[in-house]
Motif scaffolding. Structure first.
Motif, mmCIF file in Angstrom:
data_model
loop_
_atom_site.group_PDB
_atom_site.id
_atom_site.type_symbol
_atom_site.label_atom_id
_atom_site.label_comp_id
_atom_site.label_asym_id
_atom_site.label_seq_id
_atom_site.Cartn_x
_atom_site.Cartn_y
_atom_site.Cartn_z
ATOM 1 N N GLN A 1 30.738 -45.145 -38.955
ATOM 2 C CA GLN A 1 29.816 -46.021 -39.692
ATOM 3 C C GLN A 1 30.556 -47.236 -40.244
ATOM 4 O O GLN A 1 30.009 -48.350 -40.236
ATOM 5 C CB GLN A 1 29.142 -45.258 -40.838
ATOM 6 C CG GLN A 1 28.191 -44.173 -40.375
ATOM 7 C CD GLN A 1 27.461 -43.485 -41.527
ATOM 8 O OE1 GLN A 1 27.567 -43.891 -42.685
ATOM 9 N NE2 GLN A 1 26.715 -42.439 -41.210
ATOM 10 N N ALA A 2 31.782 -47.028 -40.710
ATOM 11 C CA ALA A 2 32.561 -48.156 -41.244
ATOM 12 C C ALA A 2 32.752 -49.192 -40.143
ATOM 13 O O ALA A 2 32.586 -50.400 -40.372
ATOM 14 C CB ALA A 2 33.907 -47.665 -41.772
ATOM 15 N N ALA A 3 33.047 -48.730 -38.935
ATOM 16 C CA ALA A 3 33.265 -49.657 -37.816
ATOM 17 C C ALA A 3 31.955 -50.347 -37.439
ATOM 18 O O ALA A 3 31.926 -51.569 -37.221
ATOM 19 C CB ALA A 3 33.847 -48.907 -36.630
ATOM 20 N N LEU A 4 30.855 -49.592 -37.417
ATOM 21 C CA LEU A 4 29.554 -50.186 -37.058
ATOM 22 C C LEU A 4 29.124 -51.260 -38.066
ATOM 23 O O LEU A 4 28.397 -52.189 -37.722
ATOM 24 C CB LEU A 4 28.463 -49.106 -37.008
ATOM 25 C CG LEU A 4 28.457 -48.169 -35.797
ATOM 26 C CD1 LEU A 4 27.473 -47.017 -36.014
ATOM 27 C CD2 LEU A 4 28.071 -48.940 -34.534
ATOM 28 N N LEU A 5 29.598 -51.107 -39.304
ATOM 29 C CA LEU A 5 29.171 -52.047 -40.349
ATOM 30 C C LEU A 5 30.047 -53.297 -40.437
ATOM 31 O O LEU A 5 29.722 -54.220 -41.194
ATOM 32 C CB LEU A 5 29.168 -51.338 -41.711
ATOM 33 C CG LEU A 5 28.000 -50.380 -41.955
ATOM 34 C CD1 LEU A 5 28.275 -49.518 -43.183
ATOM 35 C CD2 LEU A 5 26.696 -51.159 -42.140
ATOM 36 N N GLU A 6 31.146 -53.324 -39.668
ATOM 37 C CA GLU A 6 32.084 -54.450 -39.783
ATOM 38 C C GLU A 6 31.419 -55.817 -39.664
ATOM 39 O O GLU A 6 31.798 -56.758 -40.343
ATOM 40 C CB GLU A 6 33.199 -54.351 -38.733
ATOM 41 C CG GLU A 6 34.314 -53.386 -39.060
ATOM 42 C CD GLU A 6 35.148 -53.792 -40.278
ATOM 43 O OE1 GLU A 6 35.142 -54.968 -40.661
ATOM 44 O OE2 GLU A 6 35.803 -52.896 -40.846
ATOM 45 N N ASP A 7 30.410 -55.912 -38.780
ATOM 46 C CA ASP A 7 29.792 -57.231 -38.588
ATOM 47 C C ASP A 7 28.740 -57.548 -39.659
ATOM 48 O O ASP A 7 28.222 -58.649 -39.711
ATOM 49 C CB ASP A 7 29.175 -57.340 -37.183
ATOM 50 C CG ASP A 7 28.094 -56.288 -36.951
ATOM 51 O OD1 ASP A 7 27.908 -55.415 -37.825
ATOM 52 O OD2 ASP A 7 27.426 -56.353 -35.898
ATOM 53 N N THR A 8 28.431 -56.595 -40.516
ATOM 54 C CA THR A 8 27.373 -56.802 -41.511
ATOM 55 C C THR A 8 27.909 -56.926 -42.938
ATOM 56 O O THR A 8 27.368 -57.676 -43.748
ATOM 57 C CB THR A 8 26.369 -55.616 -41.485
ATOM 58 O OG1 THR A 8 26.044 -55.327 -40.141
ATOM 59 C CG2 THR A 8 25.106 -55.926 -42.258
ATOM 60 N N ILE A 9 28.966 -56.160 -43.246
ATOM 61 C CA ILE A 9 29.492 -56.216 -44.618
ATOM 62 C C ILE A 9 30.966 -56.619 -44.631
ATOM 63 O O ILE A 9 31.722 -56.295 -43.718
ATOM 64 C CB ILE A 9 29.318 -54.863 -45.370
ATOM 65 C CG1 ILE A 9 30.100 -53.732 -44.686
ATOM 66 C CG2 ILE A 9 27.857 -54.499 -45.529
ATOM 67 C CD1 ILE A 9 30.121 -52.424 -45.474
ATOM 68 N N GLU A 10 31.336 -57.323 -45.714
ATOM 69 C CA GLU A 10 32.745 -57.624 -45.936
ATOM 70 C C GLU A 10 33.160 -56.792 -47.144
ATOM 71 O O GLU A 10 32.694 -57.050 -48.271
ATOM 72 C CB GLU A 10 32.921 -59.121 -46.231
ATOM 73 C CG GLU A 10 34.354 -59.505 -46.471
ATOM 74 C CD GLU A 10 34.495 -60.828 -47.235
ATOM 75 O OE1 GLU A 10 33.496 -61.576 -47.390
ATOM 76 O OE2 GLU A 10 35.619 -61.076 -47.707
ATOM 77 N N VAL A 11 33.978 -55.775 -46.918
ATOM 78 C CA VAL A 11 34.362 -54.880 -48.019
ATOM 79 C C VAL A 11 35.484 -55.535 -48.816
ATOM 80 O O VAL A 11 36.570 -55.777 -48.294
ATOM 81 C CB VAL A 11 34.801 -53.513 -47.462
ATOM 82 C CG1 VAL A 11 35.314 -52.618 -48.578
ATOM 83 C CG2 VAL A 11 33.640 -52.854 -46.726
ATOM 84 N N VAL A 12 35.191 -55.841 -50.092
ATOM 85 C CA VAL A 12 36.226 -56.475 -50.901
ATOM 86 C C VAL A 12 36.989 -55.451 -51.734
ATOM 87 O O VAL A 12 38.171 -55.621 -52.012
ATOM 88 C CB VAL A 12 35.681 -57.631 -51.782
ATOM 89 C CG1 VAL A 12 35.429 -58.856 -50.932
ATOM 90 C CG2 VAL A 12 34.425 -57.259 -52.532
ATOM 91 N N LYS A 13 36.331 -54.364 -52.122
ATOM 92 C CA LYS A 13 37.008 -53.276 -52.851
ATOM 93 C C LYS A 13 36.334 -51.952 -52.525
ATOM 94 O O LYS A 13 35.114 -51.900 -52.296
ATOM 95 C CB LYS A 13 36.903 -53.458 -54.369
ATOM 96 C CG LYS A 13 37.879 -54.418 -54.976
ATOM 97 C CD LYS A 13 39.271 -53.833 -55.139
ATOM 98 C CE LYS A 13 40.215 -54.928 -55.649
ATOM 99 N NZ LYS A 13 41.572 -54.830 -55.160
#
Ligand code: ADP
Length: 212
Positions: free
Chosen positions: A101-113
């Motif tokens: 899921q983290a990989a699938l979300l790469e194009d949608t969210i930028e995780v800052v923390k």
């Protein structure tokens, strides 16, 4: 544009939902909990029944379904002006729940923390048992289901902590009183918010003057 996001991370019962709701009430933050979205689905619908089949057993809902549903949900919130994608920081609770899921979300969210609520599993089990009584949650109702959710967390969810760079991960002791946990989280996210506002509008006072 990717949504700027802070992940609330931790085992079931670690307090992600409690903290997330409070953070979501602060202007400029938007709280989104996949568990809440799933529980709001109509059990008469095919989607609602599929989600229930997994969640009631303490299993993860399939990845593609989870991500697609969440994408639709957040787009909807954007359309009705509840979530302001360019100015809000997204507080994600229960998502991503595994590395896929983290990989699938790469194009949608930028995780800052990533805020990791760290807690002793036995204490978490106690909290979940109490929550079962208060919130009428089927997935907290039996010890077998609670244990399975803990196993799923250890096996599938915890590896996310190695997926994101170590400097993005902040540990917060989740067994402290609720308000202390909140205060630790605020210390972490306040600078992010200031930085985010600065990037959007580097000279706010000048803008005010020029409009006067
Ligand atoms: P908790 O944090 O106590 O586990 P949640 O409300 O976050 O509770 O989640 C409840 C259930 O919803 C999970 O056990 C799981 O079945 C399902 N769920 C929530 N988020 C996800 C996700 N990102 N992917 C798959 N299933 C999920």
């Amino acid at each position: 544009m990717r949504y700027k996001s802070v992940l609330l991370f931790g085992a079931p019962g670690s307090g992600k939902g409690t903290q997330g709701k409070i953070l979501g009430s602060i202007p400029g933050f938007y709280h989104s909990a996949t568990g809440d979205i799933f529980r709001s689905l109509d059990l008469q619908s095919q989607m609602g029944r599929t989600v229930w089949e997994y969640s009631s057993k303490g299993l993860l809902v399939p990845d593609e379904l989870t991500i697609n549903l969440w994408r639709q949900y957040i787009k909807g919130m954007e359309m009705i002006n509840q979530f302001h994608a360019s100015s809000d920081i997204l507080v994600l609770d229960g998502l991503p729940r595994n590395v896929k899921q983290a990989a699938l979300l790469e194009d949608t969210i930028e995780v800052v923390k990533v805020i990791h609520l760290v807690a002793d599993p036995e204490k978490m089990v106690e909290r979940l048992r109490r929550r079962a009584l208060k919130e009428n949650r089927i997935d907290d109702a039996s010890d077998t289901v609670i244990r399975r959710r803990m196993e799923v967390y250890d096996r599938d969810t915890a590896p996310i902590l190695r997926y994101y760079p170590a400097e993005k991960i902040e540990r917060v002791e989740a067994t402290m009183p609720m308000i202390r946990v909140l205060s630790e989280i605020i210390k972490i996210i306040a600078p992010l918010k200031e930085q985010h506002d600065d990037e959007k509008d580097p000279h706010p006072s000048e803008a005010l003057v020029s409009h006067a």
